[in-house]
Each structure stands twice: as C-alpha cells, then as structure tokens.
Design a protein around this motif. Structure first.
Motif, PDB file in Angstrom:
ATOM      1  N   GLY A  86     -16.364  23.349   5.732  1.00 47.34           N
ATOM      2  CA  GLY A  86     -17.516  24.011   5.155  1.00 47.34           C
ATOM      3  C   GLY A  86     -18.183  25.007   6.062  1.00 47.34           C
ATOM      4  N   GLY A  87     -17.614  25.211   7.226  1.00 45.47           N
ATOM      5  CA  GLY A  87     -18.205  26.162   8.159  1.00 45.47           C
ATOM      6  C   GLY A  87     -17.839  27.590   7.788  1.00 45.47           C
ATOM      7  N   SER A  88     -18.465  28.509   8.463  1.00 49.30           N
ATOM      8  CA  SER A  88     -18.202  29.921   8.244  1.00 49.30           C
ATOM      9  C   SER A  88     -17.584  30.503   9.502  1.00 49.30           C
ATOM     10  N   LYS A  89     -16.651  31.403   9.328  1.00 43.26           N
ATOM     11  CA  LYS A  89     -16.014  32.024  10.494  1.00 43.26           C
ATOM     12  C   LYS A  89     -16.999  32.936  11.225  1.00 43.26           C
ATOM     13  N   ASP A  90     -17.901  33.523  10.472  1.00 42.23           N
ATOM     14  CA  ASP A  90     -18.923  34.391  11.054  1.00 42.23           C
ATOM     15  C   ASP A  90     -20.244  33.633  11.095  1.00 42.23           C
ATOM     16  N   PRO A  91     -20.834  33.382  12.277  1.00 40.85           N
ATOM     17  CA  PRO A  91     -22.068  32.598  12.349  1.00 40.85           C
ATOM     18  C   PRO A  91     -23.271  33.274  11.702  1.00 40.85           C
ATOM     19  N   ASN A  92     -23.169  34.565  11.394  1.00 34.87           N
ATOM     20  CA  ASN A  92     -24.277  35.271  10.758  1.00 34.87           C
ATOM     21  C   ASN A  92     -24.248  35.181   9.234  1.00 34.87           C
ATOM     22  N   VAL A  93     -23.178  34.610   8.683  1.00 38.29           N
ATOM     23  CA  VAL A  93     -23.029  34.488   7.230  1.00 38.29           C
ATOM     24  C   VAL A  93     -23.234  33.032   6.843  1.00 38.29           C
ATOM     25  N   PHE A  94     -24.152  32.791   5.897  1.00 41.58           N
ATOM     26  CA  PHE A  94     -24.427  31.437   5.428  1.00 41.58           C
ATOM     27  C   PHE A  94     -23.407  31.030   4.386  1.00 41.58           C
ATOM     28  N   ASN A  95     -22.867  29.827   4.538  1.00 41.66           N
ATOM     29  CA  ASN A  95     -21.907  29.299   3.577  1.00 41.66           C
ATOM     30  C   ASN A  95     -22.566  28.150   2.832  1.00 41.66           C
ATOM     31  N   PRO A  96     -22.898  28.314   1.543  1.00 40.25           N
ATOM     32  CA  PRO A  96     -23.562  27.237   0.803  1.00 40.25           C
ATOM     33  C   PRO A  96     -22.666  26.020   0.554  1.00 40.25           C
ATOM     34  N   GLU A  97     -21.400  26.118   0.905  1.00 38.54           N
ATOM     35  CA  GLU A  97     -20.469  25.002   0.705  1.00 38.54           C
ATOM     36  C   GLU A  97     -20.843  23.789   1.560  1.00 38.54           C
ATOM     37  N   ILE A  98     -21.622  23.980   2.619  1.00 38.08           N
ATOM     38  CA  ILE A  98     -22.005  22.842   3.455  1.00 38.08           C
ATOM     39  C   ILE A  98     -22.944  21.897   2.721  1.00 38.08           C
ATOM     40  N   TYR A  99     -23.564  22.367   1.640  1.00 34.93           N
ATOM     41  CA  TYR A  99     -24.462  21.523   0.852  1.00 34.93           C
ATOM     42  C   TYR A  99     -23.818  21.050  -0.449  1.00 34.93           C
ATOM     43  N   SER A 100     -22.512  20.983  -0.481  1.00 36.38           N
ATOM     44  CA  SER A 100     -21.827  20.542  -1.700  1.00 36.38           C
ATOM     45  C   SER A 100     -22.059  19.046  -1.932  1.00 36.38           C
ATOM     46  N   TRP A 101     -21.888  18.634  -3.163  1.00 36.76           N
ATOM     47  CA  TRP A 101     -22.087  17.233  -3.549  1.00 36.76           C
ATOM     48  C   TRP A 101     -21.169  16.322  -2.755  1.00 36.76           C
ATOM     49  N   ARG A 102     -19.973  16.782  -2.495  1.00 35.87           N
ATOM     50  CA  ARG A 102     -18.991  15.976  -1.763  1.00 35.87           C
ATOM     51  C   ARG A 102     -19.473  15.664  -0.353  1.00 35.87           C
ATOM     52  N   ARG A 103     -20.069  16.637   0.317  1.00 38.31           N
ATOM     53  CA  ARG A 103     -20.492  16.441   1.711  1.00 38.31           C
ATOM     54  C   ARG A 103     -21.839  15.743   1.820  1.00 38.31           C
ATOM     55  N   ILE A 104     -22.720  15.928   0.851  1.00 37.39           N
ATOM     56  CA  ILE A 104     -24.070  15.376   0.936  1.00 37.39           C
ATOM     57  C   ILE A 104     -24.161  13.980   0.344  1.00 37.39           C
ATOM     58  N   ARG A 105     -23.432  13.698  -0.720  1.00 40.02           N
ATOM     59  CA  ARG A 105     -23.549  12.398  -1.406  1.00 40.02           C
ATOM     60  C   ARG A 105     -22.315  11.508  -1.256  1.00 40.02           C
ATOM     61  N   LEU A 106     -21.157  12.041  -1.595  1.00 39.58           N
ATOM     62  CA  LEU A 106     -19.947  11.219  -1.658  1.00 39.58           C
ATOM     63  C   LEU A 106     -19.492  10.724  -0.289  1.00 39.58           C
ATOM     64  N   ALA A 107     -19.364  11.614   0.675  1.00 36.71           N
ATOM     65  CA  ALA A 107     -18.832  11.241   1.984  1.00 36.71           C
ATOM     66  C   ALA A 107     -19.707  10.219   2.716  1.00 36.71           C
ATOM     67  N   PRO A 108     -21.040  10.415   2.795  1.00 42.99           N
ATOM     68  CA  PRO A 108     -21.856   9.387   3.459  1.00 42.99           C
ATOM     69  C   PRO A 108     -21.835   8.049   2.729  1.00 42.99           C
ATOM     70  N   THR A 109     -21.748   8.100   1.399  1.00 40.18           N
ATOM     71  CA  THR A 109     -21.665   6.857   0.628  1.00 40.18           C
ATOM     72  C   THR A 109     -20.382   6.103   0.956  1.00 40.18           C
ATOM     73  N   LEU A 110     -19.275   6.832   1.081  1.00 36.91           N
ATOM     74  CA  LEU A 110     -18.010   6.188   1.444  1.00 36.91           C
ATOM     75  C   LEU A 110     -18.071   5.579   2.842  1.00 36.91           C
ATOM     76  N   VAL A 111     -18.724   6.249   3.767  1.00 41.06           N
ATOM     77  CA  VAL A 111     -18.847   5.710   5.129  1.00 41.06           C
ATOM     78  C   VAL A 111     -19.668   4.417   5.102  1.00 41.06           C
ATOM     79  N   ILE A 112     -20.758   4.399   4.355  1.00 34.30           N
ATOM     80  CA  ILE A 112     -21.594   3.191   4.275  1.00 34.30           C
ATOM     81  C   ILE A 112     -20.838   2.057   3.579  1.00 34.30           C
TER      82      ILE A 112
END
Length: 81
Positions: free
Chosen positions: A39-65
C-alpha cells in the motif's frame, strides 16, 4: 529390575493437538501480517489512499487478534483430552 519401554522417549509438554493448534494460530497471524503489507507509494510526495483500505484497517488486525486467541487456547488446552 524392570525397565519401562517408554522411558527412552522424551515427554513433550504439549500434545499433538496443541501443536497443530499452534501451527494454525501462527498461520492465521502470518496471513494477517501479509494482508497488512503493501500500500505504499513509490513517490513519498504522492498520497496513496490504498493504505486505508478495509483489508488493512479491519480484516488484517482482526486476523492477527484471532490468531493470538488461537495461540492462547492452544497453550491452555489440556493435552490429555
């Protein structure tokens, strides 16, 4: 003097079921971290909204717990059952 034929075998702390549950828990935790990656961006000056996807914010931490819960259950489960 009679020898027990099982005296040479090491006695494990956990049973086979406990170790299988631990492996399943580790796999679930690893899957959670894999889903969090990227979900990172190759250019640090460009924001990538993919880092706030449902998979990264909800699903992945739930699986870890859930994986940690499986690990705790695997440690506390009675190996004699």
């Amino acid at each position: 003097m009679s020898k027990n034929k099982n005296s040479n075998q090491p006695e494990f702390l956990f049973g086979k079921r406990n170790y299988m549950l631990m492996l399943i828990g580790l796999a679930v935790i690893a899957l959670g971290f894999i889903l969090m990656a990227g979900g990172g961006s190759k250019d640090p000056n460009v924001f990538n909204p993919e880092i706030y996807s449902w998979r990264r914010i909800r699903l992945a931490p739930t699986l870890v717990i859930i994986g940690l819960g499986i690990e705790i259950y695997a440690i506390l489960a009675n190996p004699k059952k």
